[in-house]
Scaffold this motif. Sequence first.
Motif, short mmCIF file in Angstrom:
data_model
loop_
_atom_site.label_atom_id
_atom_site.label_comp_id
_atom_site.label_asym_id
_atom_site.label_seq_id
_atom_site.Cartn_x
_atom_site.Cartn_y
_atom_site.Cartn_z
N GLY A 129 0.79 -1.22 0.00
CA GLY A 129 0.00 0.00 0.00
C GLY A 129 0.82 1.27 0.00
O GLY A 129 0.27 2.37 0.00
N GLN A 130 2.15 1.15 -0.04
CA GLN A 130 3.01 2.33 -0.01
C GLN A 130 4.08 2.28 -1.11
O GLN A 130 5.19 2.75 -0.93
N THR A 131 3.71 1.72 -2.25
CA THR A 131 4.70 1.60 -3.32
C THR A 131 5.04 2.93 -3.98
O THR A 131 6.01 3.02 -4.73
N HIS A 164 8.72 2.63 -5.67
CA HIS A 164 9.15 1.24 -5.65
C HIS A 164 9.21 0.65 -7.05
O HIS A 164 10.12 -0.12 -7.37
N ASP A 165 8.26 0.99 -7.93
CA ASP A 165 8.29 0.48 -9.29
C ASP A 165 9.59 0.87 -9.99
O ASP A 165 10.20 0.07 -10.71
N THR A 166 10.01 2.11 -9.81
CA THR A 166 11.26 2.56 -10.42
C THR A 166 12.45 1.81 -9.84
O THR A 166 13.39 1.45 -10.57
N LEU A 167 12.45 1.58 -8.55
CA LEU A 167 13.53 0.83 -7.91
C LEU A 167 13.63 -0.58 -8.47
O LEU A 167 14.72 -1.05 -8.82
N VAL A 168 12.51 -1.26 -8.58
CA VAL A 168 12.49 -2.62 -9.11
C VAL A 168 12.96 -2.64 -10.56
O VAL A 168 13.58 -3.61 -11.01
N ASP A 169 12.72 -1.55 -11.27
CA ASP A 169 13.04 -1.48 -12.70
C ASP A 169 14.45 -0.96 -12.96
O ASP A 169 14.76 -0.59 -14.10
N SER A 170 15.30 -0.93 -11.94
CA SER A 170 16.63 -0.34 -12.08
C SER A 170 17.68 -1.24 -11.44
O SER A 170 18.04 -1.06 -10.28
N PRO A 171 18.19 -2.22 -12.17
CA PRO A 171 19.21 -3.12 -11.60
C PRO A 171 20.52 -2.38 -11.32
O PRO A 171 20.78 -1.31 -11.89
#
Length: 598
Positions: A129-131, A164-171
């Motif tokens: 709920g806090q992505t 969070h989406d950007t973090l997951v999408d940035s190896p």
Amino acid sequence: MPPRSTPPAPVTAVLRPLSLSMHELEVELTFPPEAVAKPTVAALPAWTPGSYLVRDYARFLDRLRVEDGEGRPLAAEKLDKQRWRLPASPGGLRVTYRLFCNELTVRTNHMDAAHAHLVGAATFLYLEGQTSRPWEVRFEGWPKAWRVATALPRRERGYAAQDHDTLVDSPFELGTFRTHGFRVRGCEFQVAITGAHPGDENRIVEGTEAIVAACARIFGGFPFKRYLFLLTFSPKARGGLEHRDSTSLLADPHQLERAEGYWDLFLLIAHEFFHVWNVKRLRDAALGPFDYGSETYTRLLWFHEGFTSFMQFAIALRAGVVPWPWVARKLSASWTDNTTRPGRHEQDLEASSFDAWIRHYKPTEFSTNGTVSYYDKGSMVGWMMDAEIRLASGGASGLDALFALLWARNGDGHLSDADIRAAYRELAGKDPGPFWSRWIQGCAELDAEAISRAYGLTFTVRSPWEALPAGEAGDPDAQRRARTWAGLAFQGASPSVQNVLPGSPAARAGLGYGMEILAVDGWRTATAQEVQGRIGDFAPGDRVRVLATDRGRVEAYDLILSESPHRTTSIGADPRAGAAQRAAFEAWTGQPFPGKRP
């Protein structure tokens, strides 16, 4: 004016190596007070976007500890395989855990004494709920000579992700990688190369720049200011995973001993970079924002992956980094597979897309007989659609025009099947219904007629005996052996059965997957080659006895052999091709039409 809202405080992540040789990483997350004032649930993603398989990253996580803002330990309740309930802590929370990182793929974490490749989905717990909360990532305790490569912007204390989406999408890649840079249309590109190889890095970078420029010509520029290629060399490795502003690539260094190794690498680069538009921005509504806890289903992978698999050829050809004869062989092999694979009668492209989670990424012995690949068949169907558009435009444009039109209309946003149909209708001048019902929602055989008319290419279909080399073509024994067929397929040198083709002599006789063929006509067969050789001693219509073992028991099976139904397609240039066809070929590939002009 209403008062400006205060931006949410970020989650802070600190990553430390516990043991490089043991592949152990410590992750420390600090959640701000406002995020944990009430009880919350922390979760680790089960999968990563772009790779449609539940990987259960939580199996690599242990030693989870929770402390309040004063460092006092708190209890966390584990709710399921990947979720923990965290207690309320008005002073903030610190969560620390260990990750085991020893799987070198573009989808998983790997670290050792030479480098670290860290994937966001496999690394960072997030609060449900806090992505939308921002993140700040720091690295401590790593070797002094190591640097960090990531698409995330550098901040004074680390690297910042807006959510969070950007973090997951940035190896992240850490190590002593070599960095190369170039600029195209005002945008900055970097290539970070990890691992030893015998190749020419300048050639790799120059080819990558040419690929980037070819894509820019399709879309009129780029939707970013900076892009990062992370390329890691490791023996027997190959793979790619797309991200919005970067891509992770794996390649076998020994493949660069041959020119084909470069060509294959350039196809991979072209494929992953085209995803900047197709799937990372132009995307099915199901593909972002994501539910990281379970499967996310889409029926459009034939478009997102399959059509990208076709466009990779056009891009690499136009960039001048691969030759047409090699591409023609690749296209011939794919056309052959998708016109002979038994599963082409069983599964359509939409179903293949939807079932990626349980079929494409979890193949079984039966997969060849029951499925198609939304990558490979999607690529061939994309070629057919490309040809329809090429014919309708008088040779001026192909599938690239469809992507450019969708980009102009939809931009960085959701895309539907109806949008694709509408673009096809406009560019091809046809009702999309028949095309979709035959080749996307149906199992009709691939049809090369439009491709041949558009580009002056020939599709020559040969039986095994027609494809014999010149020295054997007139030999009656070679002819007979090429005709004789049992319907058995083996993997490698082992005489263990990998597949039994439906309706074949082997299937009618009762042979099945995993059986080991011990003897044919009384002759011991220790290898797959010996099995095929002894079967070839007979002719279509002959009966042959086969001994096979199944779960430890030896049984005899009688096969009535038949003539091989297999057919191979070879794609070539028609010497009679007209000027319009030759011009269309050159517009599609950026290369001269093969062969002399009539």
